[in-house]
Design an enzyme around this catalytic site. Structure first.
Site, PDB file in Angstrom:
ATOM      1  CE  LYS A 245      66.814  99.560  31.146  1.00 28.52           C
ATOM      2  NZ  LYS A 245      67.243  98.210  31.494  1.00 28.52           N
TER       3      LYS A 245
ATOM      4  CG  PHE B  23      70.552 101.926  40.465  1.00 24.08           C
ATOM      5  CD1 PHE B  23      69.390 101.792  41.197  1.00 24.08           C
ATOM      6  CD2 PHE B  23      71.632 102.587  41.034  1.00 24.08           C
ATOM      7  CE1 PHE B  23      69.295 102.293  42.483  1.00 24.08           C
ATOM      8  CE2 PHE B  23      71.554 103.092  42.311  1.00 24.08           C
ATOM      9  CZ  PHE B  23      70.391 102.956  43.044  1.00 24.08           C
TER      10      PHE B  23
ATOM     11  CG  ASN C  99      77.948  92.096  36.872  1.00 19.97           C
ATOM     12  OD1 ASN C  99      77.941  92.461  38.036  1.00 19.97           O
ATOM     13  ND2 ASN C  99      76.843  91.685  36.251  1.00 19.97           N
TER      14      ASN C  99
ATOM     15  CE  LYS D  16      87.547  72.343  33.831  1.00 22.60           C
ATOM     16  NZ  LYS D  16      88.747  71.885  34.479  1.00 22.60           N
TER      17      LYS D  16
ATOM     18  CE  LYS E 155      71.011 102.040  30.062  1.00 21.70           C
ATOM     19  NZ  LYS E 155      72.273 101.532  30.566  1.00 21.70           N
TER      20      LYS E 155
ATOM     21  CG  ASP F 277      73.275  93.614  29.230  1.00 22.33           C
ATOM     22  OD1 ASP F 277      72.269  93.846  29.923  1.00 22.33           O
ATOM     23  OD2 ASP F 277      74.207  94.420  29.086  1.00 22.33           O
TER      24      ASP F 277
ATOM     25  N   PRO G  10      66.043  88.561  29.462  1.00 19.78           N
ATOM     26  CG  PRO G  10      64.586  87.547  30.955  1.00 19.78           C
ATOM     27  CD  PRO G  10      65.818  87.299  30.150  1.00 19.78           C
ATOM     28  CG  ASP G  11      65.306  95.551  30.649  1.00 19.77           C
ATOM     29  OD1 ASP G  11      64.939  95.724  31.836  1.00 19.77           O
ATOM     30  OD2 ASP G  11      66.062  96.340  30.046  1.00 19.77           O
TER      31      ASP G  11
HETATM   32  O1  C5P Z   1      69.954  98.550  30.406  1.00 19.94           O
HETATM   33  P1  C5P Z   1      70.764  98.551  31.644  1.00 19.94           P
HETATM   34  O2  C5P Z   1      71.275  97.176  32.008  1.00 19.94           O
HETATM   35  O3  C5P Z   1      71.871  99.537  31.687  1.00 19.94           O
HETATM   36  O4  C5P Z   1      69.721  99.042  32.746  1.00 19.94           O
HETATM   37  C1  C5P Z   1      70.028  99.071  34.070  1.00 19.94           C
HETATM   38  C2  C5P Z   1      68.766  99.007  34.856  1.00 19.94           C
HETATM   39  O5  C5P Z   1      67.890  98.010  34.356  1.00 19.94           O
HETATM   40  C3  C5P Z   1      69.037  98.580  36.301  1.00 19.94           C
HETATM   41  O6  C5P Z   1      68.038  99.162  37.102  1.00 19.94           O
HETATM   42  C4  C5P Z   1      68.917  97.066  36.220  1.00 19.94           C
HETATM   43  O7  C5P Z   1      68.605  96.505  37.486  1.00 19.94           O
HETATM   44  C5  C5P Z   1      67.792  96.893  35.224  1.00 19.94           C
HETATM   45  N1  C5P Z   1      67.921  95.681  34.385  1.00 19.94           N
HETATM   46  C6  C5P Z   1      67.024  94.659  34.540  1.00 19.94           C
HETATM   47  N2  C5P Z   1      67.104  93.543  33.731  1.00 19.94           N
HETATM   48  C7  C5P Z   1      68.044  93.463  32.787  1.00 19.94           C
HETATM   49  C8  C5P Z   1      68.961  94.496  32.610  1.00 19.94           C
HETATM   50  C9  C5P Z   1      68.864  95.600  33.426  1.00 19.94           C
HETATM   51  O8  C5P Z   1      66.154  94.723  35.431  1.00 19.94           O
HETATM   52  N3  C5P Z   1      68.104  92.389  32.024  1.00 19.94           N
END
Ligand code: C5P
Length: 421
Positions: free
Chosen positions: A363, A345, A232, A311, A359, A301, A327-328
Site C-alpha cells: 500500500k 491498520f 463484518n 428481496k 501490506k 473487500d 476499491p482500496d
Molecule cells: O488489505 P487490508 O484490507 O487488510 O488492509 C487494511 C487497511 O487498508 C486498513 O487500514 C483499511 O482501512 C484499509 N482498506 C481500505 N480500503 C479497502 C480495504 C482496506 O482503505 N478496500
C-alpha cells in the site's frame, strides 16, 4: 531506611468534584464514594441549583469535607475559587448541565464553581448530562467544541433512557465508568501504551495542534438485496478511539464512519456512510485537504455485482452470487500526487509480521498498525505492533483509547520528521 525515602507506587491525587443542577446529580454521590475508595481526595463544590437535587450535607458526609457552595463565604477571605483549585490535580464536573457548559465555554464566573473553573491551573473534565434536544442543539455542540479546543476533556454523554421519559443522547455516564475514566486520566504519563498526558497541555503545546486528520472507522455494509448484505464484525471502537485521541491532541478531525452502534464523537465532523463505495466517495472528497489519513475501517473487500432492489426469493436450486472487488481506499489516498501522511491498520488471523510488513509495502504507506483479528475485533482491549521504516514497535495490551493515544503520538513524531525533511 528513613521514612522520607519510602516511595509510593500510586501518588496521592486530589480532585474537585463540581456538581451542577441536574437530576444526574445523585450519581455524583456514588462517583465521590468510588474515587475515595481508590485513594483519591475529593473536595466537592456545588452550584446553588445542584443543592436542590442533592444536599451538601450528604456530600460532606461522604467526602469528610465541608462542601463549597457560596462564593461570598467569609471564612477564606472569599478566596475559595483560587485556593481550592491550587490544591487539586483536576476539576471534574459531574453532572455538567447545558447551562453550566455554556458558562464555561464563555468564561463566565458568576458563581463559586464557575469561578473555580476559570481560576484553575489544573485540567478540567466534564461529564455532560441533559435532555437529548439540549445536547443536540447547535449551541451546546458549539460550546462543547469550544471547551475541547480549550483543552477540556469531555467524558460521554451516552445514549439511553432519560429522566424526561425520552430516549437518546445526553445521559450522563454511570458513576463506575466515570470513576474509571478519572482514575485513568490521573495516572498520566508512563511508558508507551499508557494514557498520554496530552489532555493537560495547553492547545499550542499539543502534538497535533491544528493538524487536519481524516479517519475511517467501522465496517462497511454491501447490499445483496433489499434486506441482506455482506458486512463484518468490526465495532468501530478502535477508529472512534483514534478520533478521540486526535481531538485530545489538538487535531481537527473528520470521521468517515461505516454503520456502528457508537455515539458520534463530540468535536469531530462525522460523515456517515454505509457501503465501501460511499466511504470511498466521502474520502476522495476530503483526502486532499487532510494532513494525516488514518484508515481504521474494516472495508469489505467485495460487493455484490448486481444487488437486487427487491428481496431475493428462496428457490430450490443453488444461488450463485457474483462479487466484485471494492476499491482500496487507503491505497488510493497513499497514491495521490501529494498524499497526506497515511496510517493503515491490518487485522491478520495468522503470520502477523509477514502479512503486515507485506501490506505496508504493497500500500506504500509509512506506518501500519497490525493486530490479531481474533483478539481485536469487537474487543475493548488489544495489542498492536507498529510497522514503519525503522522496524517494529510493540504496544502492549491495553484498552483501545490508550492504544490510539500511543499510535497517534508515534504518528505525530513521524509526521513532524517528514515535514522537516
Ligand atoms: O488489505 P487490508 O484490507 O487488510 O488492509 C487494511 C487497511 O487498508 C486498513 O487500514 C483499511 O482501512 C484499509 N482498506 C481500505 N480500503 C479497502 C480495504 C482496506 O482503505 N478496500
Amino acid at each position: 531506611m528513613g521514612q522520607s525515602q519510602t516511595k509510593r507506587t500510586v501518588p496521592e491525587k486530589r480532585i474537585i468534584l463540581g456538581v451542577t443542577g441536574g437530576i444526574a446529580a445523585y450519581k455524583a454521590a456514588e462517583l465521590a464514594r468510588l474515587l475515595i475508595q481508590q485513594g483519591i481526595g475529593v473536595q466537592v463544590a456545588m452550584t446553588e441549583a445542584a443543592t436542590r437535587f442533592i444536599t451538601p450535607l450528604a456530600m460532606q458526609a461522604l467526602t469528610g469535607h465541608p462542601v463549597l457552595v457560596n462564593q461570598w463565604d467569609a471564612a477564606d477571605n472569599g478566596m475559595a475559587h483560587i485556593g481550592a483549585s491550587r490544591a487539586a490535580d483536576a476539576i471534574v464536573i459531574a453532572p455538567a448541565t447545558a447551562d453550566f457548559i455554556a458558562k464555561l465555554a464563555h468564561g463566565l464566573a458568576g458563581d463559586l464553581l464557575s469561578a473555580l473553573c476559570l481560576a484553575r491551573d489544573c485540567p478540567l473534565l466534564l461529564a455532560p448530562a441533559m435532555n437529548k434536544q439540549m445536547w443536540e442543539n447547535p449551541a451546546t455542540q458549539r460550546n462543547i467544541a469550544q471547551l475541547l479546543a480549550d483543552s477540556a476533556t469531555v467524558l460521554g454523554p451516552c445514549s439511553g433512557a432519560q429522566a424526561c421519559g425520552e430516549e437518546g443522547m445526553g445521559r450522563m455516564l454511570e458513576a463506575e465508568e466515570l470513576a474509571r475514566e478519572v482514575m485513568a486520566f490521573l495516572q498520566v504519563g508512563g511508558p508507551v501504551g499508557e494514557r498520554s498526558p496530552t489532555p493537560t497541555l495547553p492547545p499550542e503545546r499539543r502534538e497535533l495542534n491544528g493538524v487536519k486528520i481524516l479517519v475511517t472507522a467501522g465496517p462497511t455494509y454491501e447490499a445483496i438485496d433489499a434486506v441482506r448484505g455482506i458486512t463484518n464484525r468490526s465495532s468501530g471502537k478502535m477508529g472512534y478511539a483514534v478520533v478521540q485521541a486526535a481531538l485530545e491532541m489538538g487535531a481537527e478531525v473528520t470521521l468517515v464512519s461505516g454503520p456502528t452502534a457508537l455515539d458520534k464523537p463530540p468535536g469531530a465532523r462525522t460523515v456517515d456512510v454505509t457501503s465501501a463505495a460511499e466511504m470511498f466517495e466521502a474520502v476522495k472528497q476530503r483526502a486532499a485537504d487532510a494532513d494525516i489519513f488514518v484508515g481504521v475501517a474494516a472495508v469489505a473487500d467485495y460487493r455484490a455485482a448486481q444487488p437486487s432492489t427487491q428481496k431475493i426469493k428462496k428457490g430450490d436450486g443453488k444461488l450463485t452470487l457474483e462479487l466484485l472487488p471494492n476499491p482500496d481506499i487507503l491505497a488510493y489516498v497513499a497514491g495521490l500526487p501529494k498524499p497526506p501522511f497515511c496510517v493503515g491498520f491490518a487485522a491478520e488471523s495468522e503470520k502477523l509480521h509477514e502479512h503486515a510488513a507485506a501490506k505496508r509495502a504493497a500500500k506504500k504507506i509509512p506506518l501500519l498498525a497490525a493486530n490479531l483479528a481474533q483478539q481485536a475485533i469487537g474487543a475493548d482491549e488489544n495489542e498492536l505492533i507498529l510497522f514503519d521504516d525503522a522496524g517494529e514497535h510493540l504496544l502492549p495490551r491495553a484498552d483501545k483509547l490508550a492504544q490510539a493515544r500511543a499510535l497517534l503520538r508515534h504518528t505525530a513524531k513521524l509526521y513532524r520528521q517528514g515535514n522537516l525533511r
